[in-house]
Design a protein around this motif. Sequence first.
Motif, PDB file in Angstrom:
ATOM      1  N   LEU A   3       1.100   3.909  -3.110  1.00 32.31           N
ATOM      2  CA  LEU A   3       0.572   5.195  -3.116  1.00 32.31           C
ATOM      3  C   LEU A   3       1.299   6.207  -3.778  1.00 32.31           C
ATOM      4  O   LEU A   3       0.547   7.076  -4.385  1.00 32.31           O
ATOM      5  CB  LEU A   3       0.437   5.450  -1.548  1.00 32.31           C
ATOM      6  CG  LEU A   3       0.092   7.030  -1.121  1.00 32.31           C
ATOM      7  CD1 LEU A   3      -1.399   6.931  -1.690  1.00 32.31           C
ATOM      8  CD2 LEU A   3       0.138   7.188   0.228  1.00 32.31           C
TER       9      LEU A   3
ATOM     10  N   LEU B 276       0.857  -1.268   0.034  1.00 30.20           N
ATOM     11  CA  LEU B 276      -0.016   0.171  -0.021  1.00 30.20           C
ATOM     12  C   LEU B 276       1.022   1.259  -0.026  1.00 30.20           C
ATOM     13  O   LEU B 276       0.801   2.312  -0.507  1.00 30.20           O
ATOM     14  CB  LEU B 276      -0.985  -0.049   1.042  1.00 30.20           C
ATOM     15  CG  LEU B 276      -1.788  -1.225   1.264  1.00 30.20           C
ATOM     16  CD1 LEU B 276      -2.930  -0.808   2.436  1.00 30.20           C
ATOM     17  CD2 LEU B 276      -2.739  -1.164  -0.083  1.00 30.20           C
ATOM     18  N   ARG B 277       1.727   1.279   0.902  1.00 30.46           N
ATOM     19  CA  ARG B 277       2.868   2.238   0.770  1.00 30.46           C
ATOM     20  C   ARG B 277       3.440   2.514  -0.577  1.00 30.46           C
ATOM     21  O   ARG B 277       3.801   3.691  -1.135  1.00 30.46           O
ATOM     22  CB  ARG B 277       3.952   2.355   1.905  1.00 30.46           C
ATOM     23  CG  ARG B 277       3.408   2.179   3.219  1.00 30.46           C
ATOM     24  CD  ARG B 277       4.494   2.485   4.343  1.00 30.46           C
ATOM     25  NE  ARG B 277       5.470   1.249   4.305  1.00 30.46           N
ATOM     26  CZ  ARG B 277       5.426   0.290   4.828  1.00 30.46           C
ATOM     27  NH1 ARG B 277       4.184   0.023   5.569  1.00 30.46           N
ATOM     28  NH2 ARG B 277       6.095  -1.134   4.468  1.00 30.46           N
TER      29      ARG B 277
ATOM     30  N   THR C  55      -0.835   8.670  -6.380  1.00 33.81           N
ATOM     31  CA  THR C  55      -0.788  10.032  -6.300  1.00 33.81           C
ATOM     32  C   THR C  55      -0.556  10.758  -7.241  1.00 33.81           C
ATOM     33  O   THR C  55      -1.174  11.810  -7.805  1.00 33.81           O
ATOM     34  CB  THR C  55       0.261  10.501  -5.156  1.00 33.81           C
ATOM     35  OG1 THR C  55       0.051   9.911  -3.842  1.00 33.81           O
ATOM     36  CG2 THR C  55       0.393  11.927  -4.909  1.00 33.81           C
TER      37      THR C  55
ATOM     38  N   ASP D 258      -9.477   9.876   2.249  1.00 36.67           N
ATOM     39  CA  ASP D 258      -8.060  10.109   2.209  1.00 36.67           C
ATOM     40  C   ASP D 258      -7.739  11.516   2.912  1.00 36.67           C
ATOM     41  O   ASP D 258      -6.643  11.295   3.733  1.00 36.67           O
ATOM     42  CB  ASP D 258      -7.498  10.020   0.810  1.00 36.67           C
ATOM     43  CG  ASP D 258      -5.945  10.195   0.767  1.00 36.67           C
ATOM     44  OD1 ASP D 258      -5.197   9.806   1.775  1.00 36.67           O
ATOM     45  OD2 ASP D 258      -5.462  10.831   0.130  1.00 36.67           O
TER      46      ASP D 258
END
Length: 548
Positions: free
Chosen positions: A295, A291-292, A299, A438
């Motif tokens: 991202l 997930l990190r 973005t 978010d």
Amino acid sequence: MSDNDVFRTLNQPKPWSGYNAFHSDPLLGDLTRNLARPLREEFDTIGRYVTSPEAQELAQMANTSLPQLKTHGPAGERLDTVAFHPAWHALLRRSMSSGLHSSLWEPPRDADSKSKAHKLRAVRLFLTAQLECGHLEPLSSTSASLAVLAAAPQLRSEWAPKILSRKYDSTNRPQAQKTAATIGLAITEKQAGSDTRGLTTKAARVSEGVYRLTGHKWFVSAPMSDAFVMLADVDGKPGCFLVPRLLEEGRTNALRYQRLKDKLGLRSNATAEIEFSDAFGFLLGAPDGGLRTILDMLTLMRLDSAVMASGLMRAALAEATHSARGRSVQGHALVGRPLMMRVLADLALDVAAAGALSFRLAESFDRARDSAEEAAYARVMTPVTKYWTTKIAPAVVAEAMEVMGGNGFIEDRPITRHYRDAPGLAMNDGAGNMMALDLRRVVEHGSDLFEAVFQVIARDLGASGAKIVELLRAAMALCKSHESAARIFIEQLALAAGAAELYRLGAGRIADAFLETRLAAGWRSSYGMLDTRFDASYVVELLFPEMD
């Protein structure tokens, strides 16, 4: 009788083509005025191309001659390929030559390219979105993929040269044999939707960094990409993987294409359902850090969605304004009728704010490494900008279609394609509620970032800044207490930041009208409610000047 005389006799506007989308946009002119001449000449070329009859015909063909799935060959062998119309390939070839997939990561050609890479790419993307958005989706994911490939340096060194190539290669070969490669995104699953923690795709380790993946992906955009960035469960935690479509020897990597989605819009770009069993994938980052890792990619793609939505709205309203100037009602130009002018001006305010806010976000990406304030702005305003620009796009385009009447409701007009594409940009890479949630996560875990953003907004708003920031703080507190208030906060923050950016750009009268009608006035359910205190003719003529 000349063509112009014919159109006047028929009370019909000339076709919306042959205009320069760059030179006809005063806001874009202000944003690029201080750039080097070669860059402005490049934007001029793109601006002329996107409205040319030839480019418009390619966009039309790519959206009417839809991609075709080929699961098997004549001997019953698995193919799992998607055939695209030549117009699709022509659009991709042109956009790749402009570097829409690569310019962020290329060695800078000059000082502007080094310090303004995101802004310059945003200009190119904004202009090209005014032509056709479907073919931009694989270019967006390809560009963003290099952010996640940074988590696997060896893999990046292998793939980056092909990803950065501007020579489009549509051949069905392994990436090692191609001149260029594109990267798609495959996250969504049937049972999980946007819940990335509900993955059922499993990854089993084979060797260091190499896994076999088994599962199903429900929405796979650009299925002829050379590889896909995927999430899969690794011992109960999401891992991020690069999954090639073809193996080195040329056979498919166990990816079985089941069907193509019959989508409302963005139809030129195929979206597939894919099943796979023991497909090879290469780990990106830590096994439990998917997930990190992903991202960073999401973005960048959310910025792209905001820019594309802003460009799409600009094109739709430009076409509608052109139509209103070319038709008459009871002996008067339609554009000059007070009620019509009020509608056009109200639309123009949102379109201007959306463009200004999107470019401001791109600039924050450029400055984030050297400025804590800009890094905070980028983190906070990415979901905000993506939310608001894509949320208003369908309504803006629908109202612009109504300006054109029946002419805006037929498929040989570009505006109908923009209308079908607009909702898809809102759903790509996280729909409205995901963006609101978010933002709420930042409220809960990084509320100090907002003080930096509020400081920027207050400074650019001037005299009204302190009062509006206090309203934003109240909305943030409500958002923190009640998840259901997240949309209220995200929209108010978008409106305040949009007004602030219009002031910063020097568009004071436009910013005054936007701020008063969006934040100070009561709720409005449709366009055309612009207060009579504001000169609607001035707004339209300034933002959408009549072109010869």
